[in-house]
Write an enzyme that holds these catalytic residues in place. Structure first.
Site, short mmCIF file in Angstrom:
data_model
loop_
_atom_site.label_atom_id
_atom_site.label_comp_id
_atom_site.label_asym_id
_atom_site.label_seq_id
_atom_site.Cartn_x
_atom_site.Cartn_y
_atom_site.Cartn_z
CG ASN A 23 -2.08 -1.08 0.93
OD1 ASN A 23 -2.18 -1.64 -0.16
ND2 ASN A 23 -2.84 -1.37 1.96
NE ARG A 130 -12.18 -0.39 -0.66
CZ ARG A 130 -10.99 -0.99 -0.84
NH1 ARG A 130 -10.97 -2.24 -1.21
NH2 ARG A 130 -9.87 -0.33 -0.69
CG ASP A 317 -5.71 -3.13 5.49
OD1 ASP A 317 -4.93 -2.39 4.88
OD2 ASP A 317 -6.94 -3.16 5.27
NE ARG A 409 -5.77 -7.66 -5.28
CZ ARG A 409 -6.76 -6.80 -5.03
NH1 ARG A 409 -7.99 -7.22 -4.81
NH2 ARG A 409 -6.52 -5.50 -5.02
C1 EPZ Z 1 -6.53 1.90 1.56
O1 EPZ Z 1 -7.74 1.76 0.84
C2 EPZ Z 1 -5.85 0.56 1.50
N1 EPZ Z 1 -5.54 0.22 0.10
C3 EPZ Z 1 -6.75 -0.51 2.12
O2 EPZ Z 1 -6.04 -1.74 2.11
C4 EPZ Z 1 -7.04 -0.12 3.57
O3 EPZ Z 1 -7.93 -1.06 4.12
C5 EPZ Z 1 -7.66 1.28 3.61
O4 EPZ Z 1 -6.79 2.22 2.95
C6 EPZ Z 1 -7.91 1.76 5.02
O5 EPZ Z 1 -6.69 1.78 5.72
C7 EPZ Z 1 -4.46 0.79 -0.48
O6 EPZ Z 1 -3.76 1.59 0.12
C8 EPZ Z 1 -4.18 0.38 -1.89
P1 EPZ Z 1 -9.95 4.67 2.45
P2 EPZ Z 1 -8.63 3.07 0.49
O7 EPZ Z 1 -10.15 5.64 1.34
O8 EPZ Z 1 -7.74 4.22 0.20
C9 EPZ Z 1 -14.63 5.30 2.60
C10 EPZ Z 1 -5.71 -4.00 1.70
O9 EPZ Z 1 -6.21 -5.01 2.20
N2 EPZ Z 1 -14.40 6.19 1.45
O10 EPZ Z 1 -9.09 5.08 3.61
O11 EPZ Z 1 -9.63 2.68 -0.52
C11 EPZ Z 1 -14.33 3.85 2.26
O12 EPZ Z 1 -15.47 3.23 1.67
C12 EPZ Z 1 -6.58 -2.83 1.34
O13 EPZ Z 1 -4.48 -3.83 1.46
C13 EPZ Z 1 -15.45 6.99 1.01
O14 EPZ Z 1 -16.55 6.96 1.55
O15 EPZ Z 1 -9.37 3.30 1.88
C14 EPZ Z 1 -14.00 3.27 3.60
O16 EPZ Z 1 -15.21 2.96 4.28
C15 EPZ Z 1 -8.04 -3.12 1.63
N3 EPZ Z 1 -15.23 7.80 -0.06
C16 EPZ Z 1 -13.29 4.43 4.32
O17 EPZ Z 1 -13.68 5.61 3.62
C17 EPZ Z 1 -14.02 7.87 -0.68
O18 EPZ Z 1 -13.87 8.66 -1.65
C18 EPZ Z 1 -11.78 4.33 4.29
O19 EPZ Z 1 -11.38 4.19 2.95
C19 EPZ Z 1 -12.98 7.06 -0.21
C20 EPZ Z 1 -13.19 6.23 0.85
#
Ligand code: EPZ
Length: 432
Positions: A23, A130, A317, A409
């Site tokens: 990540n 997401r 995670d 992955r």
């Molecule tokens: C990153 O995802 C990671 N992926 C995820 O890891 C990790 O679980 C997550 O951050 C939280 O730490 C990568 O870095 C590639 P968020 P990301 O935006 O950026 C909501 C793994 O297993 N949200 O922090 O997609 C979202 O739905 C993966 O390695 C919105 O509502 O996570 C979630 O409920 C899984 N609108 C929360 O915020 C948006 O525009 C946190 O999502 C974006 C997110």
């Protein structure tokens, strides 16, 4: 599809080298679009997601070269050179984005460098729908004109991007990364408040600064970015993977074993280590990481409660992995998931191995059982998959995990690393 077969019940003992963080690697690779010069990333993990990002960047015109393997026998991470001399395309197609949501991280860099980007909406996945609304909102605050049509995000910034004061309504790792990369080339100053503070954000910021970006507040929830005309190249070692680290520390805990975790850092997961110490796992810092051991400790694991939260809270995670561990800790523990709306897909599979887990909304109550029993189970997402591996390592008898492409992955050479610690684990190639 490949399967993984585990014969459980053996305490693990040995050394595991932690790989570079998936990540962190993904946004760092996307950042190569911001400059015409070369970015060299070392300690790059060998993962399916990295290959997907490589394919996408190549389609956009990035010259990519794998500079072989650095250091001690090639297991010190690969070295990847990326050079976006010219942007040859600005579309991230559906077939790539749907397999890896992180493809959306090319949005900010393409807008900043080329003034336009057409990126497929990523769609949902096993842990929730997401959305990317925060990404789009932040980029529009920076002056991008964004339309959604035919399942694509169509973004333009014909006059370039301009700095803005942005207060995120909720913490988002990806939205923070997209906004920070775009702001690096915007005109004027940008402030990102309520920004994500995960170590992978700091790693990306450190690399951007090496490329010539002007960023203050790194490591805090308020990032101040002063846009520059252009960015240069960088040589950057990817931060160790704190999620892989926590996963293998829990492997030592659940098997009653003793594992030294190398090429990682305790400060990347302080909150997790404190929690694991509460369960009875001994954590001893070393020069290159730490040792996680329950060897010789006949006391049972202690049940502890966990609530996930953005960094520095307990990482979402590692939630599934902690649930596997707590499923064999006598007593009751409550695990609450506050980051994603549907990240309990592993519960039903763990239950098939004898775990006693009751889900109530965002919380799961786990009653520890004496032992888990091996079974054939199915992986649903990356971290749920590895929680089944942990359960299989501790279970009596044989566990067969299907759909292990999820594992590939995010976990480099998982069977190899665990076998080296005495696990009876093998990959059964499709149909063999
Ligand atoms: C990153 O995802 C990671 N992926 C995820 O890891 C990790 O679980 C997550 O951050 C939280 O730490 C990568 O870095 C590639 P968020 P990301 O935006 O950026 C909501 C793994 O297993 N949200 O922090 O997609 C979202 O739905 C993966 O390695 C919105 O509502 O996570 C979630 O409920 C899984 N609108 C929360 O915020 C948006 O525009 C946190 O999502 C974006 C997110």
């Amino acid at each position: 599809m490949d399967q993984i077969r585990i014969l459980g019940g053996k305490p693990l003992s040995g050394t595991i080298r932690i790989s570079g963080a998936k990540n962190a690697a993904l946004p760092l690779m996307a950042a190569s679009l911001l400059t015409a010069e070369t970015i060299r990333l070392s300690n790059l993990p060998h993962l399916a997601d990295i290959s997907t990002m490589t394919d996408l960047l190549a389609q956009l015109g990035v010259e990519i070269r794998m500079d072989g393997l650095a250091g001690n026998g090639g297991h010190a991470g690969r070295v990847l050179s990326l050079r976006a001399g010219a942007i040859a395309g600005t579309t991230a197609p559906y077939d790539l984005v749907r397999t890896m949501r992180a493809s959306v991280l090319v949005l900010g860099p393409l807008l900043a460098r080329a003034g336009r980007a057409r990126v497929s909406l990523p769609g949902g996945c096993a842990i929730g729908n997401r959305p990317v609304d925060l990404h789009l909102w932040a980029l529009s605050e920076l002056g991008a004109e964004i339309e959604l049509a035919d399942g694509y995000i169509d973004a333009r910034a014909p006059k370039g991007l301009r700095g803005a004061d942005i207060v995120f309504p909720r913490v988002s790792v990806g939205a923070t990364e997209n906004a920070m990369m775009a702001a690096a080339l915007a005109e004027g100053e940008t402030v990102l408040a309520n920004a994500a503070r995960e170590p992978e954000i700091g790693d990306l910021a450190d690399c951007l600064v090496e490329m010539g970006a002007e960023i203050e507040g790194i490591g805090t929830g308020v990032l101040s970015i002063r846009g520059v005309e252009s960015l240069g190249g960088a040589e950057h070692a990817i931060v160790p993977d704190r999620i892989e680290t926590g996963t293998y520390a829990m492997a030592a805990a659940i098997t009653g074993g003793d594992i030294e975790l190398k090429d990682t850092r305790c400060d990347l997961l302080d909150g997790v280590l404190d929690k694991l110490r509460e369960t009875g796992l001994n954590i001893t810092p070393t020069d290159t990481g730490f040792r996680a051991s329950r060897a010789g400790d006949n006391r049972p694991l202690s049940a502890v409660d966990v609530e996930t939260a953005p960094f520095p809270g307990f990482p979402t995670d590692l939630q599934a992995q902690m649930m596997a561990l707590m499923s064999v800790a006598p007593g009751a523990s409550v695990i609450t998931e506050t980051v994603f709306e549907d990240r309990f897909m592993h519960v039903s599979e763990l239950a098939r191995m004898g775990a006693d887990i009751t889900v109530d909304g965002a919380s799961a109550r786990v009653l520890g059982v004496d032992k888990l029993i091996g079974a054939e189970v199915m992986a649903t997402d990356l971290r749920a998959s590895v929680s089944l591996v942990l359960a299989g390592l501790a279970a009596e008898g044989e566990t067969v995990i299907n759909r292990v492409y999820h594992l590939d992955r995010g976990y480099e050479r998982l069977e190899e690393k665990l076998s080296a610690c005495g696990a009876e684990i093998e990959r059964i190639k499709d149909g063999q």
